[in-house]
Design an enzyme around this catalytic site. Structure first.
Site, PDB file in Angstrom:
ATOM      1  CG  ASP A 163      45.354 -12.809  -1.122  1.00 46.01           C
ATOM      2  OD1 ASP A 163      44.040 -11.943  -1.278  1.00 46.01           O
ATOM      3  OD2 ASP A 163      45.630 -11.951   0.091  1.00 46.01           O
TER       4      ASP A 163
ATOM      5  CG  HIS B  52      43.221 -16.496   1.126  1.00 48.38           C
ATOM      6  ND1 HIS B  52      43.456 -14.643   1.068  1.00 48.38           N
ATOM      7  CD2 HIS B  52      44.720 -16.811   1.119  1.00 48.38           C
ATOM      8  CE1 HIS B  52      44.448 -14.894   1.965  1.00 48.38           C
ATOM      9  NE2 HIS B  52      45.460 -15.898   2.140  1.00 48.38           N
TER      10      HIS B  52
END
Length: 499
Positions: free
Chosen positions: A305, A329
């Site tokens: 993430d 991310h």
């Protein structure tokens, strides 16, 4: 020279910075073989599963926000892997007379990775916390300590360092966790002035948590489990803890966020290595919210993430020499404004970073219907390596297909991108400014931006929607879609102002 919070203070003060990171350094020299249990600290902690404060919480405005710290080297781009952890401090305290509390020799920890050592480590902390001098809780190399969900409570009488050169592991089976204590694993509450450092490993044993049926797994081209309905623990959470230093450690496989700073002031995180698989849901590397005066340096994150996530209430944050990926991310501000909440973020600098094979580069994401503002944000000298969405502002962030348009939004203004270079995944445009219909983005500036496709020859045009700004130099690709000037009537809207 050992990196300490005081070193950070000296660097900041040399630039006439008035806000500082006042983490005290820890000293000591002699080992203490504990003979009896000392009283616990009298402060009352939250339960280990206590949720954080509301996302709309605001801090009082500081007297003078700090300028960014100086760069750590040539001012160019770090090479991939160049943000590897720096050498950890020596395991013994300095020779100034402090006390070392050895969790094995003095408190009966076994350190075989199977025996529950929670009580021994917690008692060592409580004892050191009552020491009015500099003290060190030592978890030595060569041992593996099984530790269940625990709250380390302050305030302490003196300064406490946890020197971790061994390994701390979590219970691997979610069924072994108390039903009401599944949001935090190692929680530090009001432990002001503490340090957590060493050459050791913190292993969250997250695989079985990621495999729970209630988790929204990340598929090919999909999104990760922010919408998951079941609680999972954060590996390291610092809650209402000021002047804290985390240095040199490896943190891996957290069930959820690896490190979270929540409602803190004065944070230094340096020389860390954080890792989990690329498809592990919601495993942000370092998450910061309702916290101010933050320095994150010389850290490598590879996860599923956000590499670094910056939440509501963050003020005066500097990120430098951080490597993100492969996977993850990228570096994100947000998401902000969910369920109509008010969110404020200001004075954020990201400099000399590398982002590799990630779903995003540098991102600002907000939900429709919120309020507040993101302002004074600078992304400088960031190298992209085959990154989707290297530069993105997304004010239509949504995790389902049921999000509706709204007439309010978090106001994004004063964001600069300088020296953003490298390659992008051509499945998406390299630059995406999707700003709110109701509240446009303003004062967005770009200079020395050069983004080329990682494969193929086509350079995609950027996407712009309701964004005001300018380019100070020619960019690749060109960004002709920025609107010149300033929109009308924004100055009259008090909901767009935070600090």
């Amino acid at each position: 020279m050992e990196f300490t919070a005081r070193t950070a203070i000296a660097l900041l003060l040399s630039l006439a910075v008035s806000s500082s990171f006042l983490c005290g350094s820890v000293q000591g020299g002699r080992h203490h073989h504990h003979g009896k249990h000392a009283k616990h600290s009298s402060a009352h902690p939250p339960s280990a599963h206590a949720p954080g404060p509301a996302s709309g919480r605001r801090h009082a405005r500081p007297v003078s926000p700090p300028a960014p710290p100086p760069s750590s080297g040539s001012g160019g781009y770090p090479t991939p892997g160049g943000a590897a952890p720096e050498p950890a401090p020596a395991p013994a305290a300095a020779a100034a007379g402090g006390t070392v509390y050895d969790v094995v020799k003095g408190f009966g920890a076994v350190g075989d990775g199977l025996t529950d050592d929670t009580g021994a480590i917690k008692t060592a902390w409580d004892t050191a916390c009552q020491d009015d001098g500099a003290s060190v809780v030592l978890a030595a190399a060569g041992y593996s300590f099984l530790v269940h969900t625990t709250v380390f409570t302050g305030p302490c009488q003196g300064s406490v360092t946890i020197q971790l050169d061994g390994t701390i592991v979590a219970p691997s089976d979610p069924d072994m966790w108390p039903a009401n204590s599944k949001r935090n694993w190692l929680l530090f509450y009001q432990a002001h002035g503490m340090s957590l450092r060493g050459a050791g490993l913190i292993d969250g044993k997250g695989q079985k948590w990621w495999d729970l049926p209630c988790k929204s797994h990340k598929g090919q081209g999909g999104s990760s489990g922010h919408g998951a309905s079941c609680d999972s623990p954060v590996a390291l959470r610092f809650f209402m803890t000021n002047n804290v230093t985390v240095q040199g450690l490896k943190v891996q496989n957290s069930p959820e966020f690896h490190i979270r700073f929540d409602s803190c002031r004065g944070v230094v995180a340096s020389g860390l290595s954080i890792s989990s698989p690329a498809l592990s849901p919601n495993t942000d590397g370092i998450h910061v919210e309702n916290t101010q005066d933050v320095l994150i340096t010389n850290t490598a994150v590879s996860n599923g993430d956000d590499c670094v996530s910056i939440g509501a209430g963050t003020l005066n944050m500097h990120v430098e020499n951080v490597t993100c990926g492969p996977g993850g991310h990228g570096i994100s501000i947000g998401s902000l404004g969910k369920q109509g909440s008010r969110a404020c973020v200001a004075n954020v600098t990201v400099r000399n970073a590398v982002i590799r094979h990630s779903d995003n580069g540098v991102r600002i994401k907000t939900w429709q219907g919120g309020s507040g503002a993101v302002s004074s944000v600078s992304f400088q000298n960031v190298r992209m390596d085959a990154v989707r969405n290297p530069i993105i502002i997304d004010q239509y962030y949504c995790l389902s297909k049921s999000c509706e348009n709204a007439t309010s939004a978090v106001f994004v203004s004063g964001v600069s991108y300088a020296g953003i270079r490298g390659t992008y995944d051509p499945r998406t445009p390299p630059i995406h400014f999707g700003c709110s219909d109701a509240v446009p983005c303003t004062n967005i500036t770009l200079s020395d931006v050069e983004l080329l496709p990682a494969s193929g020859e086509t350079i995609d045009d950027p996407f712009c929607w309701n964004v005001y700004g300018s380019t100070a130099t020619p960019t690749v690709p060109p960004v002709p879609c920025l609107i010149e000037g300033v929109p009308r009537n924004l100055d009259d809207n008090s909901s767009l102002k935070c600090y």
